[in-house]
Design a protein around this motif. Structure first.
Motif, PDB file in Angstrom:
ATOM      1  N   LEU A  71       0.826  -1.208   0.000  1.00 59.40           N
ATOM      2  CA  LEU A  71       0.000   0.000   0.000  1.00 59.40           C
ATOM      3  C   LEU A  71       0.859   1.256   0.000  1.00 59.40           C
ATOM      4  N   PHE A  72       1.860   1.298   0.872  1.00 56.35           N
ATOM      5  CA  PHE A  72       2.708   2.473   0.965  1.00 56.35           C
ATOM      6  C   PHE A  72       3.604   2.618  -0.259  1.00 56.35           C
ATOM      7  N   GLY A  73       4.058   1.499  -0.792  1.00 56.20           N
ATOM      8  CA  GLY A  73       4.897   1.567  -1.985  1.00 56.20           C
ATOM      9  C   GLY A  73       4.134   2.123  -3.177  1.00 56.20           C
ATOM     10  N   ARG A  74       2.915   1.618  -3.409  1.00 54.65           N
ATOM     11  CA  ARG A  74       2.100   2.126  -4.526  1.00 54.65           C
ATOM     12  C   ARG A  74       1.754   3.598  -4.314  1.00 54.65           C
ATOM     13  N   TRP A  75       1.446   3.944  -3.055  1.00 54.39           N
ATOM     14  CA  TRP A  75       1.113   5.344  -2.759  1.00 54.39           C
ATOM     15  C   TRP A  75       2.302   6.266  -3.044  1.00 54.39           C
ATOM     16  N   TRP A  76       3.485   5.870  -2.614  1.00 58.97           N
ATOM     17  CA  TRP A  76       4.660   6.728  -2.745  1.00 58.97           C
ATOM     18  C   TRP A  76       4.975   7.044  -4.208  1.00 58.97           C
ATOM     19  N   TRP A  77       4.820   6.053  -5.089  1.00 62.03           N
ATOM     20  CA  TRP A  77       5.185   6.272  -6.486  1.00 62.03           C
ATOM     21  C   TRP A  77       4.045   6.857  -7.332  1.00 62.03           C
ATOM     22  N   THR A  78       2.882   7.037  -6.741  1.00 59.18           N
ATOM     23  CA  THR A  78       1.765   7.585  -7.523  1.00 59.18           C
ATOM     24  C   THR A  78       1.273   8.933  -7.018  1.00 59.18           C
ATOM     25  N   VAL A  79       1.573   9.271  -5.752  1.00 55.19           N
ATOM     26  CA  VAL A  79       1.099  10.536  -5.203  1.00 55.19           C
ATOM     27  C   VAL A  79       1.991  11.672  -5.696  1.00 55.19           C
ATOM     28  N   ASP A  80       1.453  12.878  -5.720  1.00 59.57           N
ATOM     29  CA  ASP A  80       2.207  14.056  -6.149  1.00 59.57           C
ATOM     30  C   ASP A  80       3.071  14.541  -4.982  1.00 59.57           C
ATOM     31  N   ARG A  81       4.328  14.186  -4.990  1.00 64.24           N
ATOM     32  CA  ARG A  81       5.218  14.504  -3.874  1.00 64.24           C
ATOM     33  C   ARG A  81       5.547  15.989  -3.802  1.00 64.24           C
ATOM     34  N   TRP A  82       5.525  16.680  -4.938  1.00 68.45           N
ATOM     35  CA  TRP A  82       5.761  18.129  -4.915  1.00 68.45           C
ATOM     36  C   TRP A  82       4.659  18.867  -4.154  1.00 68.45           C
ATOM     37  N   SER A  83       3.417  18.443  -4.370  1.00 68.67           N
ATOM     38  CA  SER A  83       2.306  19.054  -3.628  1.00 68.67           C
ATOM     39  C   SER A  83       2.401  18.737  -2.143  1.00 68.67           C
ATOM     40  N   LEU A  84       2.844  17.524  -1.813  1.00 72.14           N
ATOM     41  CA  LEU A  84       3.040  17.163  -0.410  1.00 72.14           C
ATOM     42  C   LEU A  84       4.077  18.070   0.251  1.00 72.14           C
ATOM     43  N   CYS A 102       5.291  37.355   2.123  1.00 72.65           N
ATOM     44  CA  CYS A 102       3.883  37.367   1.704  1.00 72.65           C
ATOM     45  C   CYS A 102       3.739  36.870   0.271  1.00 72.65           C
ATOM     46  N   LEU A 103       4.612  37.346  -0.612  1.00 70.07           N
ATOM     47  CA  LEU A 103       4.551  36.924  -2.009  1.00 70.07           C
ATOM     48  C   LEU A 103       4.909  35.446  -2.164  1.00 70.07           C
ATOM     49  N   LEU A 104       5.834  34.966  -1.341  1.00 72.18           N
ATOM     50  CA  LEU A 104       6.180  33.545  -1.386  1.00 72.18           C
ATOM     51  C   LEU A 104       4.989  32.680  -0.970  1.00 72.18           C
ATOM     52  N   LEU A 105       4.233  33.138   0.019  1.00 70.59           N
ATOM     53  CA  LEU A 105       3.040  32.396   0.438  1.00 70.59           C
ATOM     54  C   LEU A 105       1.982  32.404  -0.663  1.00 70.59           C
ATOM     55  N   VAL A 106       1.805  33.547  -1.319  1.00 68.43           N
ATOM     56  CA  VAL A 106       0.865  33.617  -2.446  1.00 68.43           C
ATOM     57  C   VAL A 106       1.288  32.629  -3.529  1.00 68.43           C
ATOM     58  N   ALA A 107       2.589  32.596  -3.823  1.00 68.38           N
ATOM     59  CA  ALA A 107       3.103  31.672  -4.836  1.00 68.38           C
ATOM     60  C   ALA A 107       2.886  30.219  -4.413  1.00 68.38           C
ATOM     61  N   LEU A 108       2.981  29.943  -3.121  1.00 65.85           N
ATOM     62  CA  LEU A 108       2.787  28.584  -2.613  1.00 65.85           C
ATOM     63  C   LEU A 108       1.341  28.133  -2.817  1.00 65.85           C
ATOM     64  N   PHE A 109       0.400  29.011  -2.500  1.00 68.14           N
ATOM     65  CA  PHE A 109      -1.011  28.679  -2.728  1.00 68.14           C
ATOM     66  C   PHE A 109      -1.284  28.473  -4.223  1.00 68.14           C
ATOM     67  N   ALA A 110      -0.727  29.362  -5.042  1.00 69.17           N
ATOM     68  CA  ALA A 110      -0.927  29.243  -6.484  1.00 69.17           C
ATOM     69  C   ALA A 110      -0.322  27.946  -7.013  1.00 69.17           C
ATOM     70  N   PHE A 111       0.841  27.566  -6.497  1.00 65.23           N
ATOM     71  CA  PHE A 111       1.492  26.326  -6.933  1.00 65.23           C
ATOM     72  C   PHE A 111       0.618  25.118  -6.645  1.00 65.23           C
ATOM     73  N   ILE A 112       0.053  25.050  -5.438  1.00 67.73           N
ATOM     74  CA  ILE A 112      -0.781  23.906  -5.063  1.00 67.73           C
ATOM     75  C   ILE A 112      -1.994  23.811  -5.983  1.00 67.73           C
ATOM     76  N   VAL A 113      -2.625  24.947  -6.267  1.00 71.65           N
ATOM     77  CA  VAL A 113      -3.814  24.940  -7.123  1.00 71.65           C
ATOM     78  C   VAL A 113      -3.454  24.555  -8.556  1.00 71.65           C
ATOM     79  N   LEU A 114      -2.446  25.206  -9.120  1.00 72.31           N
ATOM     80  CA  LEU A 114      -2.078  24.951 -10.512  1.00 72.31           C
ATOM     81  C   LEU A 114      -1.513  23.542 -10.687  1.00 72.31           C
ATOM     82  N   ARG A 115      -0.760  23.073  -9.710  1.00 78.20           N
ATOM     83  CA  ARG A 115      -0.203  21.724  -9.781  1.00 78.20           C
ATOM     84  C   ARG A 115      -1.327  20.693  -9.780  1.00 78.20           C
TER      85      ARG A 115
END
Length: 373
Positions: free
Chosen positions: A11-24, A280-293
């Motif tokens: 379960l953990f192996g399949r999850w690790w290779w299929t989940v979006d690690r950048w979003s994590l 502040c701008l880095l946080l805005v970019a972080l939210f935008a990254f999660i949404v766009l990703r």
């Protein structure tokens, strides 16, 4: 070196290779930022209202790590598991909305909180991600099976929940819920003439809210009248001006000492004063990254349900962040909405964790997601 090999079928192996690690990673950064802000913003607020200075800090240090564990657990579900979880959440949350209107606690003229075993729960926070998934499934069934009127069922469900939210009243959450439903309906193939009609209806609803609810009218009047700027907005503006590019330094801010909601709705002002414009701008970019990703991942799949559900969940996440930051910057009237994973609040943090976990589950690579529970 990775903990799991690509041939690991656990379960953990399949999850690790299929989940979006950048979003994590992006979510982990948000959670850590929330812990830092809990230490920076909450002690002054707690002391001012007569509580132990670390009352809110201790609670947030429980809520945030637990929320990240919830994200990880939910992200391991398959499509069917996500639907089942969302259906259970929706049934419970709608029931709690009804109970809130009957026995809820009134705060500032609104009844939005339900006391359960010494805990205050805001059911509207949980109804949004649950509705996004179930509505997405209903729209997908409508498009994939023309005999099933899923769009009418989703619309009826939307009207029911919106009515319960308006009765609290909670105009901000109603706006977010409406955006989720509208985005999903549009992506599912709503005719443009109906899009225009819905736009007119939403405009009429906004005008109706202005003339119906005193707190809505007061906030809009203050926003439109430069000479009637609200106290919290004025203090937030001062915080950004004093913070400048690099901020006054962690713990050196003063807005948290006089701003009632510095730990919740106006936590972005604390960021601006203590850490400056760049953070502040880095946080805005972080939210935008999660949404766009998230959108980039789901658009690479051919699953209509996943597309609609993720679109609704990301609309909620992104719009909530946008409304909070825009309100703090006096770009729109304040809506009393938290900043995801940064503002204090158990209901908001846990509901957002469930929603983001569902996004990660539905955007996992096809060979690992499947329809398993």
């Amino acid at each position: 070196m990775s903990t799991f090999s690509r041939t690991d079928t656990s379960l953990f192996g399949r999850w690790w290779w299929t989940v979006d690690r950048w979003s994590l990673v992006a979510l982990a950064v948000l959670v850590v930022s929330g812990l830092v802000l809990a230490m920076a913003a909450t002690p002054s607020v707690a002391a001012r209202i007569g509580l132990d200075p670390f009352h809110f800090t201790h609670r947030q240090f429980v809520f945030l790590p637990l929320s990240f564990l919830v994200v990880l657990a939910v992200s391991m579900l398959g499509s069917r598991g996500v639907r089942r979880l969302a259906l259970g959440m929706l049934i419970v949350a709608v029931g709690m909305l009804v109970l809130t209107l009957m026995i809820g606690t009134e705060v500032k003229g609104a009844v939005r909180w339900l006391s359960l075993g010494g805990l205050s729960v805001q059911a509207s926070e949980f109804v949004k991600p649950a509705f996004a998934v179930i509505s997405g499934w209903l729209f997908a069934e409508w498009r994939n099976n023309g005999d099933l009127p899923g769009h009418w069922v989703a619309s009826a469900l939307f009207l029911l929940i919106a009515a319960l939210l308006v009765m609290q009243p909670d105009v901000g959450q109603t706006i977010v819920l409406s955006a989720i439903w509208a985005v999903q309906f549009f992506l599912a193939g709503l005719p443009l003439i109906i899009v225009a009609g819905l736009g007119v209806m939403f405009l009429m609803g906004a005008v109706g809210a202005y003339f119906t609810f005193d707190h809505v009218r007061l906030r809009i009047d203050r926003f439109l009248d430069p000479d009637a700027e609200g106290y919290q907005i004025a203090r937030a503006t001062e915080a950004f001006l004093k913070g400048g590019l690099f901020g006054r330094g962690p713990g050196e801010g003063r807005v948290k000492e006089v701003l009632p909601d510095a730990h919740a709705d106006f936590v972005f002002a604390v960021v601006g004063e203590e850490f400056g414009l760049i953070v502040c701008l880095l946080l805005v970019a972080l939210f935008a990254f999660i949404v766009l990703r998230g959108f980039a991942r789901v658009l690479a799949d051919n699953d209509l349900f996943a597309l609609l559900a993720v679109a609704g969940l990301l609309t909620q996440f992104g719009l909530q962040a946008l409304i909070n930051m825009a309100s703090t910057l006096s770009l729109m009237p304040p809506k009393g909405m938290t900043l995801p994973f940064l503002s204090y609040g158990g209901s908001s943090v846990m509901a957002l964790a469930l929603g983001v976990g569902m996004v990660l589950a539905l955007t996992r690579k096809s060979n690992g997601r499947g329809d398993s529970a």
